[in-house]
Scaffold this active site. Structure first.
Site, PDB file in Angstrom:
ATOM      1  N   ASP A 203       7.150   8.636  -6.715  1.00 15.85           N
ATOM      2  CA  ASP A 203       5.912   8.050  -6.211  1.00 15.85           C
ATOM      3  C   ASP A 203       5.182   7.315  -7.330  1.00 15.85           C
ATOM      4  O   ASP A 203       5.137   7.789  -8.473  1.00 15.85           O
ATOM      5  CB  ASP A 203       5.020   9.187  -5.682  1.00 15.85           C
ATOM      6  CG  ASP A 203       3.711   8.699  -5.101  1.00 15.85           C
ATOM      7  OD1 ASP A 203       3.753   8.059  -4.043  1.00 15.85           O
ATOM      8  OD2 ASP A 203       2.652   8.942  -5.718  1.00 15.85           O
ATOM      9  N   GLU A 239       9.182   4.016  -6.584  1.00 13.95           N
ATOM     10  CA  GLU A 239       8.266   3.222  -5.760  1.00 13.95           C
ATOM     11  C   GLU A 239       7.583   2.190  -6.645  1.00 13.95           C
ATOM     12  O   GLU A 239       6.664   2.505  -7.402  1.00 13.95           O
ATOM     13  CB  GLU A 239       7.205   4.115  -5.094  1.00 13.95           C
ATOM     14  CG  GLU A 239       6.415   3.348  -4.039  1.00 13.95           C
ATOM     15  CD  GLU A 239       4.930   3.646  -4.012  1.00 13.95           C
ATOM     16  OE1 GLU A 239       4.252   3.086  -3.140  1.00 13.95           O
ATOM     17  OE2 GLU A 239       4.431   4.392  -4.868  1.00 13.95           O
TER      18      GLU A 239
HETATM   19  C1  AAO Z   1      -7.057   9.350  -1.397  1.00 10.79           C
HETATM   20  C2  AAO Z   1      -8.182   8.588  -0.735  1.00 10.79           C
HETATM   21  C3  AAO Z   1      -8.893   7.723  -1.776  1.00 10.79           C
HETATM   22  C4  AAO Z   1      -9.389   8.581  -2.923  1.00 10.79           C
HETATM   23  C5  AAO Z   1      -8.200   9.357  -3.511  1.00 10.79           C
HETATM   24  C6  AAO Z   1      -8.601  10.305  -4.624  1.00 10.79           C
HETATM   25  O1  AAO Z   1      -7.660   7.765   0.304  1.00 10.79           O
HETATM   26  O2  AAO Z   1      -9.984   7.076  -1.151  1.00 10.79           O
HETATM   27  O3  AAO Z   1      -9.930   7.756  -3.937  1.00 10.79           O
HETATM   28  O4  AAO Z   1      -7.572  10.106  -2.477  1.00 10.79           O
HETATM   29  O5  AAO Z   1      -9.418  11.327  -4.125  1.00 10.79           O
HETATM   30  C7  AAO Z   1      -1.954   8.049  -0.773  1.00 10.79           C
HETATM   31  C8  AAO Z   1      -3.028   7.255  -0.031  1.00 10.79           C
HETATM   32  C9  AAO Z   1      -4.313   7.159  -0.826  1.00 10.79           C
HETATM   33  C10 AAO Z   1      -4.791   8.542  -1.214  1.00 10.79           C
HETATM   34  C11 AAO Z   1      -3.698   9.115  -2.095  1.00 10.79           C
HETATM   35  C12 AAO Z   1      -4.028  10.492  -2.643  1.00 10.79           C
HETATM   36  O6  AAO Z   1      -2.527   5.946   0.221  1.00 10.79           O
HETATM   37  O7  AAO Z   1      -5.297   6.513  -0.005  1.00 10.79           O
HETATM   38  O8  AAO Z   1      -6.035   8.457  -1.883  1.00 10.79           O
HETATM   39  O9  AAO Z   1      -2.491   9.260  -1.296  1.00 10.79           O
HETATM   40  O10 AAO Z   1      -4.349  11.361  -1.638  1.00 10.79           O
HETATM   41  C13 AAO Z   1      -0.687   1.182  -4.819  1.00 10.79           C
HETATM   42  C14 AAO Z   1       0.343   1.917  -5.673  1.00 10.79           C
HETATM   43  C15 AAO Z   1       1.363   2.662  -4.858  1.00 10.79           C
HETATM   44  C16 AAO Z   1       0.693   3.532  -3.795  1.00 10.79           C
HETATM   45  C17 AAO Z   1      -0.184   2.621  -2.958  1.00 10.79           C
HETATM   46  C18 AAO Z   1      -0.896   3.379  -1.838  1.00 10.79           C
HETATM   47  O11 AAO Z   1       0.985   0.993  -6.529  1.00 10.79           O
HETATM   48  O12 AAO Z   1       2.083   3.494  -5.730  1.00 10.79           O
HETATM   49  O13 AAO Z   1      -1.178   2.023  -3.803  1.00 10.79           O
HETATM   50  N1  AAO Z   1       1.679   4.250  -2.988  1.00 10.79           N
HETATM   51  C19 AAO Z   1       1.992   5.680  -3.271  1.00 10.79           C
HETATM   52  C20 AAO Z   1       2.185   6.478  -1.998  1.00 10.79           C
HETATM   53  C21 AAO Z   1       0.863   6.665  -1.304  1.00 10.79           C
HETATM   54  C22 AAO Z   1      -0.055   7.510  -2.174  1.00 10.79           C
HETATM   55  C23 AAO Z   1       0.099   7.240  -3.609  1.00 10.79           C
HETATM   56  C24 AAO Z   1       1.029   6.365  -4.118  1.00 10.79           C
HETATM   57  C25 AAO Z   1      -0.660   8.088  -4.531  1.00 10.79           C
HETATM   58  O14 AAO Z   1       3.178   5.898  -1.213  1.00 10.79           O
HETATM   59  O15 AAO Z   1       1.003   7.226  -0.027  1.00 10.79           O
HETATM   60  O16 AAO Z   1      -1.444   7.269  -1.829  1.00 10.79           O
HETATM   61  O17 AAO Z   1       0.146   9.260  -4.739  1.00 10.79           O
HETATM   62  C26 AAO Z   1      -0.960  -4.014  -4.046  1.00 10.79           C
HETATM   63  C27 AAO Z   1      -0.397  -3.460  -5.335  1.00 10.79           C
HETATM   64  C28 AAO Z   1       0.257  -2.116  -5.099  1.00 10.79           C
HETATM   65  C29 AAO Z   1      -0.759  -1.184  -4.495  1.00 10.79           C
HETATM   66  C30 AAO Z   1      -1.260  -1.808  -3.170  1.00 10.79           C
HETATM   67  C31 AAO Z   1      -2.287  -0.939  -2.491  1.00 10.79           C
HETATM   68  O18 AAO Z   1       0.136  -4.233  -3.165  1.00 10.79           O
HETATM   69  O19 AAO Z   1       0.573  -4.364  -5.811  1.00 10.79           O
HETATM   70  O20 AAO Z   1       0.702  -1.586  -6.327  1.00 10.79           O
HETATM   71  O21 AAO Z   1      -0.110   0.053  -4.198  1.00 10.79           O
HETATM   72  O22 AAO Z   1      -1.848  -3.081  -3.454  1.00 10.79           O
HETATM   73  O23 AAO Z   1      -3.400  -0.798  -3.323  1.00 10.79           O
HETATM   74  C32 AAO Z   1       1.370  -7.089  -0.414  1.00 10.79           C
HETATM   75  C33 AAO Z   1       1.022  -7.582  -1.822  1.00 10.79           C
HETATM   76  C34 AAO Z   1       0.989  -6.408  -2.790  1.00 10.79           C
HETATM   77  C35 AAO Z   1       0.045  -5.365  -2.286  1.00 10.79           C
HETATM   78  C36 AAO Z   1       0.471  -4.923  -0.893  1.00 10.79           C
HETATM   79  C37 AAO Z   1      -0.521  -3.917  -0.304  1.00 10.79           C
HETATM   80  O24 AAO Z   1       2.683  -6.593  -0.400  1.00 10.79           O
HETATM   81  O25 AAO Z   1       2.013  -8.495  -2.240  1.00 10.79           O
HETATM   82  O26 AAO Z   1       0.542  -6.844  -4.056  1.00 10.79           O
HETATM   83  O27 AAO Z   1       0.511  -6.055  -0.009  1.00 10.79           O
HETATM   84  O28 AAO Z   1       0.107  -3.179   0.689  1.00 10.79           O
END
Ligand code: AAO
Length: 493
Positions: A203, A239
């Site tokens: 992850d 990931e």
């Molecule tokens: C939760 C709450 C938050 C709070 C936090 C701390 O929701 O409000 O602040 O707790 O208390 C998951 C949830 C989160 C959650 C977290 C922990 O999604 O909401 O937070 O559990 O409970 C980035 C990362 C990527 C990550 C993704 C969600 O790079 O690694 O964000 N995925 C993994 C898991 C995911 C998990 C975590 C990581 C954390 O699969 O389920 O989070 O363990 C751009 C960036 C990406 C970025 C995305 C989203 O992507 O490039 O790196 O991902 O934005 O921020 C197109 C664009 C591309 C863009 C994408 C967006 O493809 O080309 O640039 O769209 O989908």
């Protein structure tokens, strides 16, 4: 680390998102082994926070680790071990989602504001306290000394250092460069390897330095030789979201195994939605589209995942798109690029919504799926089970039957595409309007074949369309609108 570690003819991974260990063990035995699925990606098995909100327990609590003890919403350590054994016994591998980048969100504290833990450990994520006695980790094991704030939106484009050292959405960022932290992580991975798992989904890998991950993976044990043979290494998929324009790049990670290719699902989804033509996908493979598509053995291919299926304006098709989703997944399983992962979901209307549960009185414990006579999941159970949909499970078997066969005799017509998997199978898809009637070279031996997209071959009789292949290998097809046709060596009547 890029070797899938599945049985040779079972090259499809299924993500059983939020399933319980006991349900996965049953699923391996009663279903997966019979439908060409080679491995299951399971939700993080380690101890995590629990949070009650809106009379529910969100799915994302699984991504806030409290310790590396195997005590989670999906079950206990014993149940996990039993699942791994039972799945391995029927030739289905377990791939574990490992959350190494961080611990809980800053400010989360056990016993405060409805926050708890899925296991015995207490924890305090208050800024600068950052205490996790169940590991143990303290604030000195985080990256606070290098960055004491969240990753900024613009860092993704401009600052690889911040992407790796600052906090992802407020999650306390661990320092994987420290030998103490590395040791704890290696111990965790080794405990899973000892139980017989085949590999890991790392992850948030792009938020860790590739060489720190390398040090951790290189220090793990070989896989169990009684299951995998001598000197086998864990399968690893990292990931890494990189569709171009990022400061961190997918190709920095391939020294450690595969990466999640987010370009793939977007490209196939566009075609499935009619926003682009299938003839543009005839080169979907290494180098496709100019950026982001590595070698076949570097790629994990998938249409949607548990994150982007929840995006408000998701670019990819999901179970909610019905026939178009089936076409996208079918194309992925028929085409030859990458190791394919099928998403298996529960239905949701709200982004945060957790899996089906037994209510507040039972601590929101997960309620498992129930099944219909046709082997699909009962929608009343709340589980969608895309992997059991007749078209998708048939295509997982198609992929097994065609393993190793090259694509040939390709035909396209904008909203339509057809191709052979040399001497093993033939696939045709029609996302345009009206039927698609044509004659194609199947490369198959003469005979009558059952179209497994519209039916199945049961006890010698075909419940779908029958396709007759002549002695010249050619056959006539009539593919209905929004449907596909698939025949293969094992569907010969
Ligand atoms: C939760 C709450 C938050 C709070 C936090 C701390 O929701 O409000 O602040 O707790 O208390 C998951 C949830 C989160 C959650 C977290 C922990 O999604 O909401 O937070 O559990 O409970 C980035 C990362 C990527 C990550 C993704 C969600 O790079 O690694 O964000 N995925 C993994 C898991 C995911 C998990 C975590 C990581 C954390 O699969 O389920 O989070 O363990 C751009 C960036 C990406 C970025 C995305 C989203 O992507 O490039 O790196 O991902 O934005 O921020 C197109 C664009 C591309 C863009 C994408 C967006 O493809 O080309 O640039 O769209 O989908």
């Amino acid at each position: 680390y890029d070797k899938t570690q599945t049985l040779v003819n079972r090259q499809t991974l299924v993500h059983l998102f939020e399933w319980k260990w006991t349900d996965i063990a049953n699923e391996c035995e009663s279903f997966l082994q019979h439908f060409g699925y080679g491995a299951v990606q399971v939700s993080p098995p380690n101890e995590h926070i629990t949070v009650v909100q809106n009379n529910d327990m969100p799915w994302w609590i699984r991504y806030q680790p409290v310790s590396y003890q195997l005590s989670s919403r999906s079950g206990s350590s014993q149940e996990f071990a039993d699942m791994v054994n039972r799945c391995n016994n029927v030739g289905v591998r377990i791939i574990v989602d490992i959350v190494l980048n961080h611990m809980v969100g800053v400010g989360q504290k056990s016993g405060q504001n409805g926050v708890g833990s899925s296991g015995p450990s207490s924890f305090d994520g208050t800024d600068n306290i950052e205490s996790f006695p169940g590991v143990p980790y303290g604030s000195g094991d985080t990256n606070d000394a290098r960055c004491h704030h969240d990753i900024d939106g613009s860092d993704y484009q401009n600052n690889a250092n911040n992407v790796r050292e600052c906090r992802l959405v407020g999650l306390l960022d661990l320092n994987q460069g420290s030998s103490y932290v590395q040791g704890k992580m290696v111990d965790y991975l080794n405990s899973l390897i000892d139980m017989g798992v085949a590999g890991f989904r790392a992850d948030a890998a792009k938020h860790m330095w590739p060489n720190d991950l390398k040090a951790i993976f290189d220090a793990t044990k070989n896989l169990r030789s009684d299951i995998f043979g001598q000197n086998q290494r864990a399968f690893i998929v990292q990931e890494v979201i990189d569709q171009g324009g990022e400061a961190t790049h997918w190709d920095e990670y391939i020294l450690n195994g595969r990466y999640t290719n987010f370009n793939y699902g977007a490209a196939v989804s566009r075609a499935a939605k009619g926003q682009s033509n299938w003839n543009g996908l005839t080169t979907l493979g290494p180098g496709y589209g100019g950026y982001g598509n590595g070698d076949d053995h570097d790629v994990l291919a998938f249409i949607d995942n548990h994150d982007n299926q929840r995006d408000d304006n998701t670019a990819v098709v999901t179970y909610k798109d019905g026939d178009r989703y089936k076409l996208a997944v079918a194309y992925m399983l028929a085409w030859t690029y990458g190791y394919p992962r099928v998403m298996s979901s529960y239905s949701f209307t709200d982004h945060n919504q957790g899996p089906p549960n037994n209510g507040a009185g039972n601590g929101f414990s997960t309620r498992g799926p129930s099944f219909n006579g046709d082997q699909t999941c009962n929608p009343n159970s709340g589980w969608v089970c895309e992997h059991r949909w007749p078209e998708i499970r048939a295509m997982a078997l198609f992929r097994s039957a065609c393993q190793g066969a090259a694509v040939s005799d390709l035909m396209t017509d904008n909203q339509r595409i057809a191709f052979a998997r040399e001497f093993k199978g033939y696939f045709a898809l029609n996302s345009g309007s009206g039927n698609w009637q044509f004659s194609g070279q199947t490369t198959l031996a003469a005979g009558t074949y059952c179209d497994v997209y519209s039916g199945a071959l049961n006890g010698g009789s075909c419940t779908g369309a029958s396709i007759t292949v002549g002695s010249d290998g050619r056959a006539s097809f009539n593919v209905p609108q929004s449907r596909a046709i698939a025949i293969h060596v094992n569907s010969r009547i």
